[in-house]
Scaffold this active site. Structure first.
Site, PDB file in Angstrom:
ATOM      1  N   ASP A  62       0.795  -1.227   0.000  1.00  0.00           N
ATOM      2  CA  ASP A  62       0.000   0.000   0.000  1.00  0.00           C
ATOM      3  C   ASP A  62       0.832   1.285   0.000  1.00  0.00           C
ATOM      4  O   ASP A  62       1.788   1.412   0.770  1.00  0.00           O
ATOM      5  CB  ASP A  62      -0.894   0.067   1.238  1.00  0.00           C
ATOM      6  CG  ASP A  62      -1.603  -1.235   1.553  1.00  0.00           C
ATOM      7  OD1 ASP A  62      -1.385  -2.220   0.838  1.00  0.00           O
ATOM      8  OD2 ASP A  62      -2.377  -1.250   2.516  1.00  0.00           O
ATOM      9  N   TRP A 121       1.572  -0.852   9.940  1.00  0.00           N
ATOM     10  CA  TRP A 121       0.731  -1.042   8.769  1.00  0.00           C
ATOM     11  C   TRP A 121       0.240   0.289   8.222  1.00  0.00           C
ATOM     12  O   TRP A 121       0.733   1.346   8.589  1.00  0.00           O
ATOM     13  CB  TRP A 121      -0.430  -1.983   9.108  1.00  0.00           C
ATOM     14  CG  TRP A 121       0.020  -3.412   9.327  1.00  0.00           C
ATOM     15  CD1 TRP A 121       1.303  -3.873   9.424  1.00  0.00           C
ATOM     16  CD2 TRP A 121      -0.821  -4.560   9.480  1.00  0.00           C
ATOM     17  NE1 TRP A 121       1.319  -5.237   9.625  1.00  0.00           N
ATOM     18  CE2 TRP A 121       0.034  -5.685   9.673  1.00  0.00           C
ATOM     19  CE3 TRP A 121      -2.192  -4.754   9.491  1.00  0.00           C
ATOM     20  CZ2 TRP A 121      -0.464  -6.982   9.846  1.00  0.00           C
ATOM     21  CZ3 TRP A 121      -2.689  -6.036   9.677  1.00  0.00           C
ATOM     22  CH2 TRP A 121      -1.843  -7.134   9.847  1.00  0.00           C
ATOM     23  N   SER A 122      -0.774   0.237   7.373  1.00  0.00           N
ATOM     24  CA  SER A 122      -1.160   1.413   6.586  1.00  0.00           C
ATOM     25  C   SER A 122      -1.750   2.528   7.430  1.00  0.00           C
ATOM     26  O   SER A 122      -2.269   2.310   8.519  1.00  0.00           O
ATOM     27  CB  SER A 122      -2.162   1.007   5.512  1.00  0.00           C
ATOM     28  OG  SER A 122      -1.558   0.183   4.556  1.00  0.00           O
ATOM     29  N   ARG A 187      -8.241  -1.269  11.126  1.00  0.00           N
ATOM     30  CA  ARG A 187      -6.995  -0.791  10.535  1.00  0.00           C
ATOM     31  C   ARG A 187      -7.212   0.290   9.466  1.00  0.00           C
ATOM     32  O   ARG A 187      -8.296   0.493   8.957  1.00  0.00           O
ATOM     33  CB  ARG A 187      -6.206  -1.948   9.921  1.00  0.00           C
ATOM     34  CG  ARG A 187      -6.926  -2.818   8.911  1.00  0.00           C
ATOM     35  CD  ARG A 187      -6.037  -4.011   8.545  1.00  0.00           C
ATOM     36  NE  ARG A 187      -6.662  -4.935   7.611  1.00  0.00           N
ATOM     37  CZ  ARG A 187      -7.374  -6.008   7.972  1.00  0.00           C
ATOM     38  NH1 ARG A 187      -7.555  -6.292   9.253  1.00  0.00           N
ATOM     39  NH2 ARG A 187      -7.894  -6.812   7.054  1.00  0.00           N
ATOM     40  N   GLU A 242     -10.940  -2.436   4.140  1.00  0.00           N
ATOM     41  CA  GLU A 242      -9.563  -1.988   4.314  1.00  0.00           C
ATOM     42  C   GLU A 242      -9.377  -0.631   3.644  1.00  0.00           C
ATOM     43  O   GLU A 242     -10.130  -0.226   2.761  1.00  0.00           O
ATOM     44  CB  GLU A 242      -8.585  -2.991   3.686  1.00  0.00           C
ATOM     45  CG  GLU A 242      -8.533  -4.341   4.388  1.00  0.00           C
ATOM     46  CD  GLU A 242      -7.367  -5.176   3.908  1.00  0.00           C
ATOM     47  OE1 GLU A 242      -6.542  -5.551   4.750  1.00  0.00           O
ATOM     48  OE2 GLU A 242      -7.276  -5.463   2.700  1.00  0.00           O
TER      49      GLU A 242
END
Length: 574
Positions: A62, A121-122, A187, A242
């Site tokens: 990503d 993470w993103s 997330r 997501e």
């Protein structure tokens, strides 16, 4: 500064000045590894790209934290410094002055706190009052729960933002028994926006069973966040949401606007990445800022059978407001279609699509996407074809361009529609229809389009084409990207992709632009009304052995009204 000091901004730097933020120490080691990779990468890499973004080696996914700071574009992205498969994720960082040529820097964020010790993470960037960037991102804690963290630049005078520090209050948002948030499905915070009450809002992707959720949090100071009673939006049967993205687009024109803007002059877009299908879909609608409710426009489809940014291999996308060019820019991840074994062998996996300028179509019902204009400065060796009638069964080579690294723009006109095939009302899935009626299946009007990354004898080729059907009240245009003959290597995913194109071929020409880059084919139909990206790995049509053709496998002739093609020079990427 004190007069105009935003509460959260003052808090950041008061704490930073007292050494309350956690400094990132270990990133230098990772970056030195990256430099070693650059000098040792194999020269025998036929699938590495010439002008798309990718690091010298290893896995990426990503795009994160996209923004402009002091006139420089910043791209942060998910990166595994240790291999060509997913894992060990850090936030890698590159900068650019033109969205084409990119310079690498040390990874900006990597595991160092309990709130992200098992992975960074993103997330997204928000520009706070005073022009200060702030990063909200998902971390994986010691219990493998997904929690939300904050990082800010250490030195605001550095236009390259090479050092970052983390809040000592991390994690700022986390699952608890009281908030009923799924700890394994929480997330990817968005860029935040200000509501009418001057509180910040952010949404985070989640799910309960099969119900997708955009969970809303609010904050007065960007540090202390409170969950709203209801999500911004939810939809049954969609699974995990997501990488959500939520932003306004003007009703008229092509300019971008600030993420906090609301009112009668804009519509809002909610984009969601569906974990189950790995597709990015979006709806266009209205946002009630006082009630914090987003409502898609009537007729919107809240699943990947509705509107998608891209109907091919494209996922985990993110937009940002480009304050330099006053536009909204979309970036996305093009995952591999090769086997994991082949990825490990070649030493890398994942690239990013060419950034796209996006705006609302005049109809107000969908977005238009087009490669940023800066990419055109790489064009060379311009080739044109005169207006030409392309009879059924014709294949015409386009010579004079480097067919493995090219930009091709072609338009077709239809002399007559009598032989258009009847559209069966049950044919509602364009991808399935394209797979059943590929480039080798002769039709009435179509298939006609381009054969790219093609070998001399056409045993390998990727076909990007149109078919025209006769519907009940209008003609229907199908756009396909057929990878079934893209490679003699049978270990690749050669799925065919498709989309219905909202263009009236009776009154408009059919335009197709394809960006070709060794293992990438990004195609834009109808001036950017539908986009299809593909990853292909020919064994014969490599480098100078690749060819480019225009073809018509329909029974009826079509007219090439325009064709422009260019070789593309190599960009300076990392």
């Amino acid at each position: 500064m004190a007069k105009s000091c935003f509460v959260g901004l003052c808090l950041f730097f008061a704490v930073l000045a007292s050494h309350g933020f956690v400094e990132l120490q270990a990133s230098h080691h990772v970056y030195r590894n990256l430099e070693t990779v650059q000098s040792s990468a194999s020269a025998d890499q036929p699938y590495r790209t010439g002008y798309h973004f990718q690091p010298p080696k290893n896995w990426i996914n990503d795009p994160n934290g996209l923004m402009v700071y002091k006139g420089i574009y910043h791209l942060f992205y998910q990166y595994n410094p240790k291999g060509a498969v997913w894992g060990n994720i850090v936030w890698a960082h590159s900068t650019s002055k033109d969205l084409v040529n990119w310079t690498p820097h040390e990874p900006a964020i990597h595991p160092s706190q309990p709130g992200d010790i098992n992975g960074c993470w993103s997330g997204s960037a928000t520009i706070l009052p005073g022009g200060v960037p702030a990063m909200l991102y998902t971390g994986i804690d010691p219990k493998n729960s997904q929690v939300q963290n904050l990082a800010v630049p250490k030195n605001l005078s550095d236009p390259y933002l090479r050092e970052w520090v983390k809040s000592p209050k991390n994690p700022l948002m986390q699952p608890t028994a009281e908030n009923r948030i799924n700890a394994s499905s929480f997330r990817d915070p968005t860029t935040a926006w200000l509501g009418p009450d001057k509180k910040w809002r952010v949404i985070i992707g989640s799910k309960i069973d099969r119900r997708g959720l955009a969970i809303l949090f609010k904050s007065k100071d960007f540090v202390n966040w409170v969950q709203a009673p209801t999500p911004l939006r939810a939809a049954e049967g969609t699974g995990m949401w997501e990488c959500p993205d939520f932003y306004p687009v003007p009703l008229r024109g092509r300019n971008g606007v600030d993420t906090s803007l609301n009112g009668p002059s804009v519509k809002h877009v909610l984009k969601l990445s569906l974990d189950d299908t790995k597709h990015d879909f979006y709806t266009v609608g209205s946002y009630d800022g006082s009630r914090d409710v987003y409502t898609p426009d009537k007729g919107s489809v809240e699943s990947d059978s509705g509107l998608r940014y891209d109907y091919g291999k494209y996922y985990a996308s993110k937009t940002f407001l480009d304050s330099i060019k006053n536009r909204r820019v979309l970036c996305g991840w093009l995952n591999e279609s090769s086997s994991v074994a082949d990825d490990i062998k070649k030493g890398w996996a994942g690239v990013h699509a060419i950034p796209r300028h996006i705006w609302l179509d005049k109809s107000g019902k969908q977005l238009i996407q087009w490669p940023v204009a800066e990419i055109e400065k790489l064009r060379a060796n311009h080739v044109t074809l005169p207006t030409k009638l392309l009879k059924g069964g014709s294949v015409v080579e386009v010579s004079g361009v480097t067919a493995s690294q090219a930009d091709v723009d072609i338009s077709f006109e239809i002399p007559g529609f009598d032989k258009a095939e009847l559209l069966d009302p049950s044919w509602t899935n364009p991808q399935l229809l394209c797979s059943q009626k590929g480039a080798s299946v002769k039709g009435g009007l179509g298939p006609f389009g381009l054969l790219v990354l093609a070998s001399k004898g056409l045993s390998e080729n990727t076909a990007v084409f149109f078919r025209i059907f006769k519907g009940q009240n209008k003609h229907v245009v199908l756009m396909c990207s057929d990878q079934s003959r893209s490679s003699l290597n049978q270990n690749n995913d050669k799925t065919t992709y498709g989309a219905f194109l909202d263009v009236d071929p009776l009154h408009q020409s059919l335009s197709l632009r394809s960006l070709i880059d060794h293992s990438i084919v990004e195609s834009f139909g109808g001036g950017g009304k539908a986009c299809i990206s593909a990853r292909v790995y020919p064994t014969l049509a490599i480098d100078n052995a690749a060819h480019l053709f225009v073809f018509n496998n329909g029974s009826e002739a079509v007219r090439i009204s325009k064709l422009n093609a260019w070789s593309m020079n190599k960009a300076k990427v990392n």
